[in-house]
Design a protein around this motif. Structure first.
Motif, short mmCIF file in Angstrom:
data_model
loop_
_atom_site.label_atom_id
_atom_site.label_comp_id
_atom_site.label_asym_id
_atom_site.label_seq_id
_atom_site.Cartn_x
_atom_site.Cartn_y
_atom_site.Cartn_z
N LYS A 202 24.65 32.07 -22.11
CA LYS A 202 23.61 31.15 -21.69
C LYS A 202 22.21 32.02 -21.63
CE LYS A 202 21.76 27.70 -19.09
NZ LYS A 202 22.25 26.95 -17.85
N MET A 203 21.23 31.25 -22.14
CA MET A 203 19.92 31.83 -22.20
C MET A 203 18.86 31.17 -21.52
SD MET A 203 20.26 33.60 -26.12
CE MET A 203 19.20 35.18 -25.54
N VAL A 204 17.89 31.69 -21.03
CA VAL A 204 16.59 31.09 -20.25
C VAL A 204 15.52 31.70 -20.66
CG1 VAL A 204 15.72 30.38 -18.02
CG2 VAL A 204 18.22 30.47 -18.31
N PHE A 205 14.62 30.78 -21.11
CA PHE A 205 13.33 31.48 -21.70
C PHE A 205 12.40 30.51 -20.85
CE2 PHE A 205 16.15 31.67 -25.19
CZ PHE A 205 16.22 32.97 -25.36
N LYS A 206 11.09 31.35 -20.17
CA LYS A 206 10.10 30.77 -19.46
C LYS A 206 8.84 31.16 -20.03
CE LYS A 206 12.66 29.83 -14.96
NZ LYS A 206 12.42 30.04 -13.62
N VAL A 207 8.07 30.29 -20.08
CA VAL A 207 6.63 30.68 -20.66
C VAL A 207 5.70 29.90 -19.55
CG1 VAL A 207 4.90 30.60 -22.46
CG2 VAL A 207 7.42 31.38 -23.07
N LEU A 208 4.80 30.34 -19.10
CA LEU A 208 3.88 29.72 -18.42
C LEU A 208 2.52 29.34 -18.94
CD1 LEU A 208 4.44 31.59 -14.87
CD2 LEU A 208 5.55 29.43 -15.80
N PRO A 209 1.95 28.45 -18.65
CA PRO A 209 0.50 28.07 -19.39
C PRO A 209 -0.54 29.25 -18.90
CG PRO A 209 0.80 26.58 -17.46
CD PRO A 209 2.07 27.39 -17.71
N ASP A 210 -1.62 29.39 -20.00
CA ASP A 210 -2.89 30.14 -19.37
C ASP A 210 -3.46 29.38 -18.42
OD1 ASP A 210 -2.39 31.86 -21.53
OD2 ASP A 210 -3.62 30.88 -22.74
N MET A 211 -4.00 30.23 -17.32
CA MET A 211 -4.58 29.32 -16.07
C MET A 211 -5.98 29.12 -16.26
SD MET A 211 -1.83 29.01 -14.20
CE MET A 211 -0.34 30.00 -14.60
N LYS A 212 -5.90 28.18 -17.33
CA LYS A 212 -7.28 27.61 -17.43
C LYS A 212 -7.32 26.09 -17.21
CE LYS A 212 -7.93 30.80 -21.47
NZ LYS A 212 -7.87 30.93 -22.90
N GLY A 213 -8.61 25.67 -17.03
CA GLY A 213 -8.90 24.31 -16.70
C GLY A 213 -8.16 23.88 -15.53
N MET A 214 -7.49 22.60 -15.43
CA MET A 214 -6.97 22.37 -14.05
C MET A 214 -5.80 23.21 -13.63
SD MET A 214 -8.40 19.98 -12.58
CE MET A 214 -7.12 19.46 -11.42
N TRP A 215 -4.99 24.11 -14.86
CA TRP A 215 -4.04 24.77 -14.34
C TRP A 215 -4.42 25.96 -13.26
CZ3 TRP A 215 0.17 22.75 -15.56
CH2 TRP A 215 0.57 22.08 -16.90
N ARG A 216 -5.73 26.23 -13.27
CA ARG A 216 -6.08 27.46 -12.43
C ARG A 216 -5.90 26.96 -10.87
NH1 ARG A 216 -10.92 25.35 -14.30
NH2 ARG A 216 -12.52 24.98 -12.72
N TYR A 217 -6.01 25.83 -10.55
CA TYR A 217 -5.79 25.33 -9.13
C TYR A 217 -4.54 25.46 -8.80
CZ TYR A 217 -10.68 23.11 -9.85
OH TYR A 217 -12.05 23.15 -10.05
N TYR A 218 -3.42 25.54 -9.56
CA TYR A 218 -2.17 25.60 -9.28
C TYR A 218 -1.50 26.89 -9.67
CZ TYR A 218 -2.42 20.50 -8.56
OH TYR A 218 -2.62 19.13 -8.16
N GLU A 219 -2.32 27.97 -9.96
CA GLU A 219 -2.00 29.21 -10.27
C GLU A 219 -0.83 29.97 -9.44
OE1 GLU A 219 -3.47 33.48 -12.01
OE2 GLU A 219 -4.86 32.15 -11.24
N ASN A 220 -0.99 29.85 -8.21
CA ASN A 220 0.01 30.45 -7.14
C ASN A 220 1.36 29.60 -7.14
OD1 ASN A 220 -1.56 32.26 -6.43
ND2 ASN A 220 -2.35 31.35 -4.62
N ASP A 221 1.25 28.41 -7.49
CA ASP A 221 2.44 27.35 -7.39
C ASP A 221 3.41 27.79 -8.76
OD1 ASP A 221 1.98 25.81 -4.99
OD2 ASP A 221 -0.05 25.24 -6.11
N ILE A 222 2.54 27.81 -9.54
CA ILE A 222 3.28 28.03 -11.01
C ILE A 222 3.80 29.44 -11.21
CG2 ILE A 222 2.73 28.25 -13.51
CD1 ILE A 222 0.46 26.04 -13.07
N ASN A 223 3.16 30.39 -10.68
CA ASN A 223 3.75 31.82 -10.78
C ASN A 223 5.11 31.89 -10.03
OD1 ASN A 223 1.81 32.68 -12.37
ND2 ASN A 223 0.39 33.41 -10.80
N LYS A 224 5.19 31.10 -8.83
CA LYS A 224 6.65 31.17 -8.18
C LYS A 224 7.52 30.58 -8.81
CE LYS A 224 4.18 30.51 -3.63
NZ LYS A 224 3.95 29.67 -2.60
N LEU A 225 7.18 29.91 -9.86
CA LEU A 225 8.09 29.31 -11.07
C LEU A 225 8.66 30.39 -12.13
CD1 LEU A 225 6.70 25.68 -11.51
CD2 LEU A 225 8.49 26.22 -9.99
N ALA A 226 7.97 31.21 -12.07
CA ALA A 226 8.30 32.30 -13.40
C ALA A 226 9.93 33.04 -12.98
CB ALA A 226 7.26 33.41 -13.48
#
Length: 226
Positions: A202-226
């Motif tokens: 079983k393999m799991v690959f995670k890649v987060l978006p660049d924190m640009k545009g609207m993503w930057r408003y959710y940077e802390n939330d997204i980093n917790k998913l890494a």
């Protein structure tokens, strides 16, 4: 140059940038399948045609993690794994407005209009309607937008865009599906879980978006998913 997340003799996992086709289309723009073939040909100095199997796609405006097969056997096993729900794809989406239900399973029937390249939610009895299922979970809300984590069950063209819009919350910047804003689609394939076609690991690959545009408003939330 492509961003390679993982590679062995059987599979290669890469990051597809937004607005790059998964495979060649009528635009003839450079596509991921061709780029992966060129990467392998150059890296291993392979003569002639290079085999790379396309086992799933991401819509052109969607970026994120993709797996390609390096052998026909791996392609066959990965395709079988997708059919048997052994491959799971999770997405991040920022949608317009606040989402009423914090968790929901959406089941719809979709029909594609080839002339407009759009998908509509239709009745089950409509000719060529295809079953579509996903689940979402709200992560957080900021500035009259909401970050949701989407677990895709079926992989229909424009599925997440059409279903979330039909549910009342189009994806931010998805003007085609009802958003009031235009720009890079706030939709990203951030996690791919699979069973390796040869080792059965079983393999799991995670890649987060660049924190640009609207993503930057959710940077802390997204980093917790890494």
């Amino acid at each position: 140059m492509i961003d390679v997340v993982y590679e062995d003799n059987h599979i290669i996992v890469v990051i597809k940038p937004q607005n790059v086709p998964s495979q060649e289309d009528s635009s003839k723009d450079k596509d991921m399948l061709t780029m992966v073939k060129e990467y392998i040909k150059e890296k291993y100095n392979k003569p002639g045609n290079v085999y790379v199997g396309l086992v799933h796609r991401l819509d052109r405006p969607t970026g994120g993690v993709m797996v390609f097969a390096k052998t026909s056997k791996a392609a066959s096993r990965l395709s079988e794994g997708i059919k048997n729900n052994e491959v799971s794809k999770k997405y991040l989406a920022i949608v317009d407005g606040e989402v009423k239900l914090k968790r929901q399973r959406l089941v719809d029937y979709l029909k594609k209009n080839e002339s407009t390249n759009t998908v509509s939610v239709v009745g089950r009895a409509v000719t060529d309607a295809k079953y579509a299922e996903l689940s979402y979970e709200v992560v957080n809300s900021v500035n009259n937008t909401t970050l949701v984590k989407v677990d895709l069950v079926t992989g229909r063209s424009h599925q997440i865009r059409a279903q979330l819009s039909h549910n009342g919350n189009p994806i931010y910047n998805d003007f085609k599906y009802g958003s009031k804003t235009k720009g890079n689609l706030m939709l990203w394939a951030f996690e791919l879980d699979l069973v390796h076609p040869t080792t059965k690991q079983k393999m799991v690959f995670k890649v987060l978006p660049d924190m640009k545009g609207m993503w930057r408003y959710y940077e802390n939330d997204i980093n917790k998913l890494a």
